[in-house]
Scaffold this motif. Structure first.
Motif, mmCIF file in Angstrom:
data_model
loop_
_atom_site.group_PDB
_atom_site.id
_atom_site.type_symbol
_atom_site.label_atom_id
_atom_site.label_comp_id
_atom_site.label_asym_id
_atom_site.label_seq_id
_atom_site.Cartn_x
_atom_site.Cartn_y
_atom_site.Cartn_z
ATOM 1 N N THR A 137 -3.510 8.477 -3.410
ATOM 2 C CA THR A 137 -3.485 7.497 -2.230
ATOM 3 C C THR A 137 -5.048 7.286 -1.696
ATOM 4 N N PRO A 138 -5.123 5.968 -1.166
ATOM 5 C CA PRO A 138 -4.124 4.782 -1.058
ATOM 6 C C PRO A 138 -4.287 4.066 -2.635
ATOM 7 N N THR A 139 -3.048 3.559 -2.954
ATOM 8 C CA THR A 139 -2.895 2.714 -4.168
ATOM 9 C C THR A 139 -2.317 1.485 -3.714
ATOM 10 N N PHE A 140 -3.024 0.283 -4.030
ATOM 11 C CA PHE A 140 -2.495 -0.869 -3.602
ATOM 12 C C PHE A 140 -1.978 -1.738 -4.961
ATOM 13 N N GLN A 191 -1.171 -3.478 -9.964
ATOM 14 C CA GLN A 191 -2.051 -2.328 -9.261
ATOM 15 C C GLN A 191 -3.442 -2.964 -8.977
ATOM 16 N N CYS A 195 -7.294 6.791 3.031
ATOM 17 C CA CYS A 195 -6.304 6.039 3.512
ATOM 18 C C CYS A 195 -6.643 5.796 5.161
ATOM 19 N N ILE A 197 -7.897 -2.654 6.411
ATOM 20 C CA ILE A 197 -6.442 -3.355 6.463
ATOM 21 C C ILE A 197 -6.224 -4.046 7.672
ATOM 22 N N VAL A 246 4.120 -1.357 3.734
ATOM 23 C CA VAL A 246 3.496 -0.003 3.712
ATOM 24 C C VAL A 246 4.640 0.804 3.095
ATOM 25 N N MET A 251 -11.356 -6.348 -1.792
ATOM 26 C CA MET A 251 -9.915 -6.749 -1.515
ATOM 27 C C MET A 251 -9.623 -8.170 -1.104
ATOM 28 N N LEU A 276 0.546 5.039 0.899
ATOM 29 C CA LEU A 276 -0.321 5.574 1.570
ATOM 30 C C LEU A 276 -0.135 6.858 2.330
ATOM 31 N N TYR A 327 -7.993 2.105 6.604
ATOM 32 C CA TYR A 327 -7.033 1.754 7.629
ATOM 33 C C TYR A 327 -7.881 0.360 8.603
ATOM 34 N N GLU A 375 0.784 -0.917 -0.076
ATOM 35 C CA GLU A 375 -0.044 -0.254 -0.116
ATOM 36 C C GLU A 375 0.847 1.345 -0.044
#
Lengths: 220, 207
Positions: A191-194, A200, A75, A82, A97, A210, A68, A79, A66
């Motif tokens: 952000t956030p980019t996973f 991606q 983000c 996550i 992170v 997710m 962030l 959280y 992530e």
């Protein structure tokens, strides 16, 4: 048509075209700098030796990265999801992170340095938690939140003098900047980019999305 | 005074046309502003009655009245801003409707409107600054008020500039009336750009 009308229409047209152009550029440049949407990004860029891992899978099968910004609301909003995911998957998932402080957030850069300063004392995960849990208290303040972050360090039992020194250490700032640079290389726009196993995640809207993506990667 | 003659010649909008546009801007702009200020007042009352009330215009972290309405800036003069809006826009609407009905307003009424519109436009720009750079959120109903206040100020000012005697130094600006909608759109574009730049990271994360 009067000159006024012509100029007005021309101006409106220019603005609309400019906005369309910007949106198109934004769309295209999103995942593209390295490759097309969803294509694999060099794992060495996404996860460095010194990148912070909140969990590590011994089999190294599934890695979620992530990028962030501790001050970004989105983000802060992901959280808790996550946190739950980390609780659920534990050592079946490597979660990394990376810092990606966004310049328009006044304390984002400082927060990233605070997390890094805590990392220097081996307490990255704790500072990450405190920063997100208290985002509403320190986020979107015009003034530097240095004292708030020092207070968090104190609460976590860190060496406060060292924390203050590290907060201003150019090496710490450089560490944050190098994460951001990696993000830019990987095509991170916001952000956030996973990234899940180097790809991606662009279609993630909910925690269930997710989890489905992670499960699919685990089953592969 | 050939320069004046040329300028007047340049002024592509005839006086009658501009007067009609001004009347419509006052009537419609005042009406829309009145609706927005009325809605904000109702939302404020709902918010006071129930602290957990989510205003109808709280769409996402950036587009949110809830966070804007509870700031000190939302009652800049000690009373909630929308109450000023209700009073001000009611007067503007009334004057606009009278003008549409063919009433000739006395000079003092135009000067009073100019004073009110000038106060309004300065206040609105202070609020825009606060919203963008201090509060970091946009309230949709408030933005409606920004839009109509700017239009009301611009058209009132252009109309009054044309009435100045040619001896007045400000009368040189009367030629601007020929570019009324260019000025208005340019004004909106500047604010739009400021919003885009300020919240670019947010818009692009939605993309």
């Amino acid at each position: 048509m009067t000159r006024n009308t012509r100029l007005t229409l021309a101006m409106i047209l220019v603005v609309i075209l400019a906005l369309l152009g910007l949106t198109a550029v934004n769309r295209n440049s999103g995942p593209r700098p390295t490759s097309g949407a969803g294509a694999e990004v060099d794992p060495a860029v996404l996860v460095r030796e010194d990148s912070h891992r909140l969990s590590t899978a011994p089999d190294g099968k599934v890695t979620l990265v992530e990028f962030l910004d501790f001050e970004c609301e989105a983000c802060g909003a992901v959280y808790p999801a996550i946190k739950e995911i980390l609780d659920t998957y534990q050592d079946r998932l490597t979660f990394v992170v990376r810092y990606f402080p966004i310049p328009s957030h006044p304390n984002a850069e400082l927060a990233a340095r605070a997390a890094q300063a805590a990392a220097e004392q081996g307490r990255f995960a704790e500072m990450y938690t405190v920063l997100f849990e208290n985002q509403e208290a320190w986020g979107h303040q015009r003034t530097p939140q240095t004292e708030t972050f020092v207070e968090y360090a104190r609460t976590l039992g860190l060496d406060v003098d060292r924390f203050r020194r590290d907060l201003d250490d150019p090496a710490v700032a450089a560490r944050v900047a190098s994460d951001r640079a990696d993000g830019e290389t990987a095509g991170v726009q916001g952000t956030p980019t996973f990234f899940l196993n180097g790809r991606q995640l662009t279609e993630i809207r909910t925690q269930a999305d997710m989890i489905a993506a992670i499960d699919a990667a685990l089953a592969r | 005074m050939t320069a004046t003659a040329e300028r007047r010649g340049d002024t592509t909008a005839p006086a009658g046309f501009l007067a009609r546009v001004t009347a419509w801007v006052l009537a419609l702009g005042g009406g829309v502003g009145l609706l927005a200020a009325g809605t904000l007042t109702v939302e404020k009352i709902n918010l006071l009655a129930d602290a957990d009330y989510v205003p109808t215009c709280s769409i996402n972290p950036i587009l949110s009245c809830g966070s804007v309405m509870t700031t000190p800036q939302a009652a800049a003069f000690g009373i909630p801003n929308p109450l000023l809006g209700i009073a001000g826009f009611a007067v503007v609407t009334t004057l606009g409707v009278l003008l549409l009905g063919g009433v000739r307003l006395p000079r003092w009424a135009w000067l009073g409107l100019q004073a009110g519109a000038t106060f309004g436009v300065v206040f609105v720009h202070w609020l825009i600054y606060q919203s963008l750079y201090v509060i970091s959120a946009l309230c949709p109903y408030c933005m409606v008020v920004w839009v109509v206040t700017i239009a009301i100020f611009l058209y009132t000012t252009l109309r009054n500039l044309r009435e100045l005697p040619s001896s007045s130094p400000l009368s040189r600006l009367a030629g601007l009336a020929g570019y009324h909608s260019v000025i208005l759109v340019a004004w909106y574009v500047v604010i739009l750009l400021a919003i885009l730049v300020r919240f670019w990271d947010y818009w692009s994360t939605l993309g």
